[in-house]
Design a protein around this motif. Structure first.
Motif, mmCIF file in Angstrom:
data_model
loop_
_atom_site.group_PDB
_atom_site.id
_atom_site.type_symbol
_atom_site.label_atom_id
_atom_site.label_comp_id
_atom_site.label_asym_id
_atom_site.label_seq_id
_atom_site.Cartn_x
_atom_site.Cartn_y
_atom_site.Cartn_z
ATOM 1 N N SER A 150 0.788 -1.289 -0.019
ATOM 2 C CA SER A 150 -0.074 0.070 -0.109
ATOM 3 C C SER A 150 0.840 1.184 -0.006
ATOM 4 C CB SER A 150 -0.956 0.020 1.242
ATOM 5 O OG SER A 150 -1.581 0.989 1.278
ATOM 6 N N HIS A 186 -6.897 5.030 -0.610
ATOM 7 C CA HIS A 186 -6.541 5.468 -1.787
ATOM 8 C C HIS A 186 -5.005 4.812 -2.071
ATOM 9 C CE1 HIS A 186 -9.005 8.875 -3.052
ATOM 10 N NE2 HIS A 186 -9.294 9.006 -1.903
ATOM 11 N N GLY A 187 -4.373 4.790 -0.987
ATOM 12 C CA GLY A 187 -3.218 4.038 -0.945
ATOM 13 C C GLY A 187 -3.195 2.619 -1.310
ATOM 14 N N VAL A 206 0.307 8.269 -0.988
ATOM 15 C CA VAL A 206 -0.290 8.952 -1.868
ATOM 16 C C VAL A 206 -1.764 9.181 -1.697
ATOM 17 C CG1 VAL A 206 -1.532 8.321 -4.270
ATOM 18 C CG2 VAL A 206 0.952 7.684 -3.814
ATOM 19 N N GLU A 244 -3.552 2.539 -5.236
ATOM 20 C CA GLU A 244 -2.379 2.927 -5.746
ATOM 21 C C GLU A 244 -1.534 1.530 -5.647
ATOM 22 O OE1 GLU A 244 0.547 5.064 -7.823
ATOM 23 O OE2 GLU A 244 -1.619 5.471 -7.345
ATOM 24 N N GLU A 285 -3.142 13.043 -1.959
ATOM 25 C CA GLU A 285 -4.548 13.323 -2.832
ATOM 26 C C GLU A 285 -5.513 13.990 -2.067
ATOM 27 O OE1 GLU A 285 -5.829 9.374 -4.233
ATOM 28 O OE2 GLU A 285 -4.333 9.312 -5.849
#
Length: 95
Positions: free
Chosen positions: A38, A80-81, A42, A84, A46
């Motif tokens: 993970s 989000h991580g 990021v 990504e 974001e």
């Protein structure tokens, strides 16, 4: 871990990075992300610095709403991580 270290503000300009690194290591050690795929940094990027600062201020304030807001913020960054990390893994598989 992250909120406590960041709110403590013991590392000067490195408060955020030390807090995020400690939180990441804790997540790895406790099994949240044992393979370290993970990229929660990021997610925090974001969501934006102002949102991070507001959520951290809420946490540091110690109210139930502030702490809950911080936890939701961290969960969103982690989500989000994870996306990504998945994208990176899929990219590696494609070559």
């Amino acid at each position: 871990m992250h909120g406590e270290l960041a709110a403590l503000a013991a590392f000067g300009t490195a408060d955020g990075i030390v807090a995020r690194a400690a939180a990441r290591l804790t997540g790895i050690a406790r099994g949240l992300d044992p393979k370290a795929v993970s990229v929660p940094e990021v997610g925090f990027a974001e969501l934006g610095r102002p949102t991070y600062a507001d959520a951290l201020a809420g946490y540091a304030g110690g109210t139930p709403e502030g702490v809950a807001g911080w936890l939701v913020h961290c969960c969103r960054a982690t989500e989000h991580g994870a996306l990504e990390g998945l994208a990176i893994c899929e990219s590696l598989l494609r070559g």
